[in-house]
Motif scaffolding. Structure first.
Motif, PDB file in Angstrom:
ATOM      1  N   THR A  96       0.836  -1.192   0.000  1.00 25.29           N
ATOM      2  CA  THR A  96       0.000   0.000   0.000  1.00 25.29           C
ATOM      3  C   THR A  96       0.875   1.248   0.000  1.00 25.29           C
ATOM      4  N   TYR A  97       0.344   2.282  -0.583  1.00 20.82           N
ATOM      5  CA  TYR A  97       1.048   3.547  -0.707  1.00 20.82           C
ATOM      6  C   TYR A  97       0.128   4.676  -0.271  1.00 20.82           C
ATOM      7  N   ARG A  98       0.715   5.776   0.176  1.00 24.92           N
ATOM      8  CA  ARG A  98      -0.061   6.998   0.364  1.00 24.92           C
ATOM      9  C   ARG A  98      -0.362   7.531  -1.027  1.00 24.92           C
ATOM     10  N   THR A  99      -1.551   8.071  -1.211  1.00 26.39           N
ATOM     11  CA  THR A  99      -1.934   8.538  -2.536  1.00 26.39           C
ATOM     12  C   THR A  99      -2.463   9.965  -2.506  1.00 26.39           C
ATOM     13  N   TRP A 100      -2.317  10.634  -3.629  1.00 32.01           N
ATOM     14  CA  TRP A 100      -2.802  11.998  -3.827  1.00 32.01           C
ATOM     15  C   TRP A 100      -3.510  12.053  -5.170  1.00 32.01           C
ATOM     16  N   CYS A 101      -4.383  13.011  -5.307  1.00 34.17           N
ATOM     17  CA  CYS A 101      -5.048  13.274  -6.577  1.00 34.17           C
ATOM     18  C   CYS A 101      -4.418  14.547  -7.142  1.00 34.17           C
ATOM     19  N   THR A 102      -3.801  14.442  -8.297  1.00 39.42           N
ATOM     20  CA  THR A 102      -3.102  15.589  -8.880  1.00 39.42           C
ATOM     21  C   THR A 102      -3.671  15.920 -10.252  1.00 39.42           C
ATOM     22  N   CYS A 103      -3.499  17.166 -10.657  1.00 41.76           N
ATOM     23  CA  CYS A 103      -4.024  17.570 -11.960  1.00 41.76           C
ATOM     24  C   CYS A 103      -3.185  16.954 -13.075  1.00 41.76           C
ATOM     25  N   ASN A 104      -3.834  16.700 -14.187  1.00 44.88           N
ATOM     26  CA  ASN A 104      -3.182  16.172 -15.373  1.00 44.88           C
ATOM     27  C   ASN A 104      -2.491  17.343 -16.072  1.00 44.88           C
ATOM     28  N   GLN A 105      -1.183  17.283 -16.182  1.00 49.78           N
ATOM     29  CA  GLN A 105      -0.426  18.392 -16.750  1.00 49.78           C
ATOM     30  C   GLN A 105      -0.747  18.648 -18.214  1.00 49.78           C
ATOM     31  N   SER A 152      -3.902  18.652 -19.411  1.00 51.60           N
ATOM     32  CA  SER A 152      -5.246  19.211 -19.531  1.00 51.60           C
ATOM     33  C   SER A 152      -5.166  20.685 -19.902  1.00 51.60           C
ATOM     34  N   SER A 153      -6.163  21.117 -20.640  1.00 53.29           N
ATOM     35  CA  SER A 153      -6.195  22.532 -21.018  1.00 53.29           C
ATOM     36  C   SER A 153      -6.505  23.382 -19.787  1.00 53.29           C
ATOM     37  N   LEU A 154      -6.094  24.623 -19.843  1.00 49.92           N
ATOM     38  CA  LEU A 154      -6.346  25.555 -18.750  1.00 49.92           C
ATOM     39  C   LEU A 154      -7.853  25.732 -18.531  1.00 49.92           C
ATOM     40  N   ALA A 155      -8.609  25.793 -19.620  1.00 51.77           N
ATOM     41  CA  ALA A 155     -10.067  25.956 -19.506  1.00 51.77           C
ATOM     42  C   ALA A 155     -10.689  24.749 -18.799  1.00 51.77           C
ATOM     43  N   LYS A 156     -10.235  23.552 -19.158  1.00 52.13           N
ATOM     44  CA  LYS A 156     -10.765  22.335 -18.524  1.00 52.13           C
ATOM     45  C   LYS A 156     -10.411  22.322 -17.035  1.00 52.13           C
ATOM     46  N   LEU A 157      -9.176  22.670 -16.707  1.00 53.54           N
ATOM     47  CA  LEU A 157      -8.767  22.703 -15.304  1.00 53.54           C
ATOM     48  C   LEU A 157      -9.610  23.706 -14.519  1.00 53.54           C
ATOM     49  N   ARG A 158      -9.822  24.884 -15.086  1.00 55.19           N
ATOM     50  CA  ARG A 158     -10.637  25.892 -14.397  1.00 55.19           C
ATOM     51  C   ARG A 158     -12.039  25.362 -14.134  1.00 55.19           C
ATOM     52  N   PHE A 197      -1.225  27.966 -10.896  1.00 56.11           N
ATOM     53  CA  PHE A 197      -2.578  27.454 -11.071  1.00 56.11           C
ATOM     54  C   PHE A 197      -2.645  25.932 -11.063  1.00 56.11           C
ATOM     55  N   THR A 198      -1.669  25.243 -11.641  1.00 58.12           N
ATOM     56  CA  THR A 198      -1.728  23.777 -11.628  1.00 58.12           C
ATOM     57  C   THR A 198      -1.586  23.228 -10.211  1.00 58.12           C
ATOM     58  N   ASP A 199      -0.779  23.876  -9.385  1.00 56.36           N
ATOM     59  CA  ASP A 199      -0.689  23.448  -7.981  1.00 56.36           C
ATOM     60  C   ASP A 199      -1.985  23.746  -7.230  1.00 56.36           C
ATOM     61  N   GLN A 200      -2.623  24.861  -7.556  1.00 58.43           N
ATOM     62  CA  GLN A 200      -3.923  25.163  -6.951  1.00 58.43           C
ATOM     63  C   GLN A 200      -4.966  24.126  -7.384  1.00 58.43           C
ATOM     64  N   ALA A 201      -4.919  23.737  -8.656  1.00 59.04           N
ATOM     65  CA  ALA A 201      -5.845  22.703  -9.143  1.00 59.04           C
ATOM     66  C   ALA A 201      -5.592  21.394  -8.404  1.00 59.04           C
ATOM     67  N   THR A 202      -4.335  21.043  -8.243  1.00 55.54           N
ATOM     68  CA  THR A 202      -3.999  19.825  -7.503  1.00 55.54           C
ATOM     69  C   THR A 202      -4.498  19.914  -6.067  1.00 55.54           C
ATOM     70  N   TYR A 203      -4.345  21.074  -5.454  1.00 55.76           N
ATOM     71  CA  TYR A 203      -4.830  21.237  -4.081  1.00 55.76           C
ATOM     72  C   TYR A 203      -6.336  20.974  -4.016  1.00 55.76           C
ATOM     73  N   ALA A 204      -7.094  21.567  -4.932  1.00 54.67           N
ATOM     74  CA  ALA A 204      -8.549  21.391  -4.932  1.00 54.67           C
ATOM     75  C   ALA A 204      -8.929  19.935  -5.206  1.00 54.67           C
ATOM     76  N   PHE A 205      -8.329  19.338  -6.225  1.00 54.82           N
ATOM     77  CA  PHE A 205      -8.642  17.947  -6.569  1.00 54.82           C
ATOM     78  C   PHE A 205      -8.292  17.009  -5.421  1.00 54.82           C
ATOM     79  N   ASN A 206      -7.124  17.231  -4.817  1.00 55.63           N
ATOM     80  CA  ASN A 206      -6.676  16.363  -3.732  1.00 55.63           C
ATOM     81  C   ASN A 206      -7.571  16.502  -2.501  1.00 55.63           C
ATOM     82  N   ASP A 207      -7.981  17.723  -2.179  1.00 57.87           N
ATOM     83  CA  ASP A 207      -8.864  17.917  -1.031  1.00 57.87           C
ATOM     84  C   ASP A 207     -10.185  17.179  -1.253  1.00 57.87           C
TER      85      ASP A 207
END
Length: 151
Positions: free
Chosen positions: A25-34, A36-42, A69-79
């Protein structure tokens, strides 16, 4: 001599059939797909923030507002993901995915209170044939072959 060899072979096959390896088992995170378009991430970040993710730290005035913004997206997705850590929760229409690599930055720790048998969870795991079962079949085939040779 043949009987002793057959008994040793049968014992080895029996042990191999009952041996099981515990899942890693591993610790896991949900991160944004690098990719993905900026519009899709938003769009997906907006959805995550409206549907359960605590986005106050990445909003204006929040302690992580200076992340890119990609780190902010990762923060939101991971939360959002950490509240129900299953693979289907961390998809966001292809804008995110599960990783076992910590996405934290020097100024922001991304929490991970989820563990999984990465990269598969129960909804996506493919069943792999048991080596012990294979050896049982191989052993019995060999025994049948030997019995045919004796007869």
């Amino acid at each position: 001599m043949k009987t002793e060899m057959l008994m040793i072979l049968f014992a080895l096959i029996s042990v191999a059939a009952t041996a099981q390896v515990p899942p890693t088992t591993y610790r896991t995170w949900c991160t944004c797909n690098q990719y993905s378009s900026l519009a899709k991430l938003r769009w997906e970040v907006s959805w995550a923030c409206k549907n359960g993710a605590d986005c106050s730290p990445i909003e204006k005035g929040g302690r992580y507002q200076n992340l890119n913004f990609t780190d902010q997206a990762t923060y939101a997705f991971n939360d959002y993901y950490q509240k129900d850590p299953t693979q289907r929760v961390c998809y966001f229409n292809g804008a995110a995915g599960i990783t076992n690599e910590d996405p934290s930055t020097p100024t922001c720790q991304f929490p991970s209170n989820s563990t999984t048998a990465f990269p598969f969870d129960s909804s996506t795991r493919r069943e792999v044939p048991n080596l012990g079962s294979f050896l049982w079949g191989l052993g019995f085939t060999y025994l049948a072959y030997l019995a045919a040779q004796i007869a």
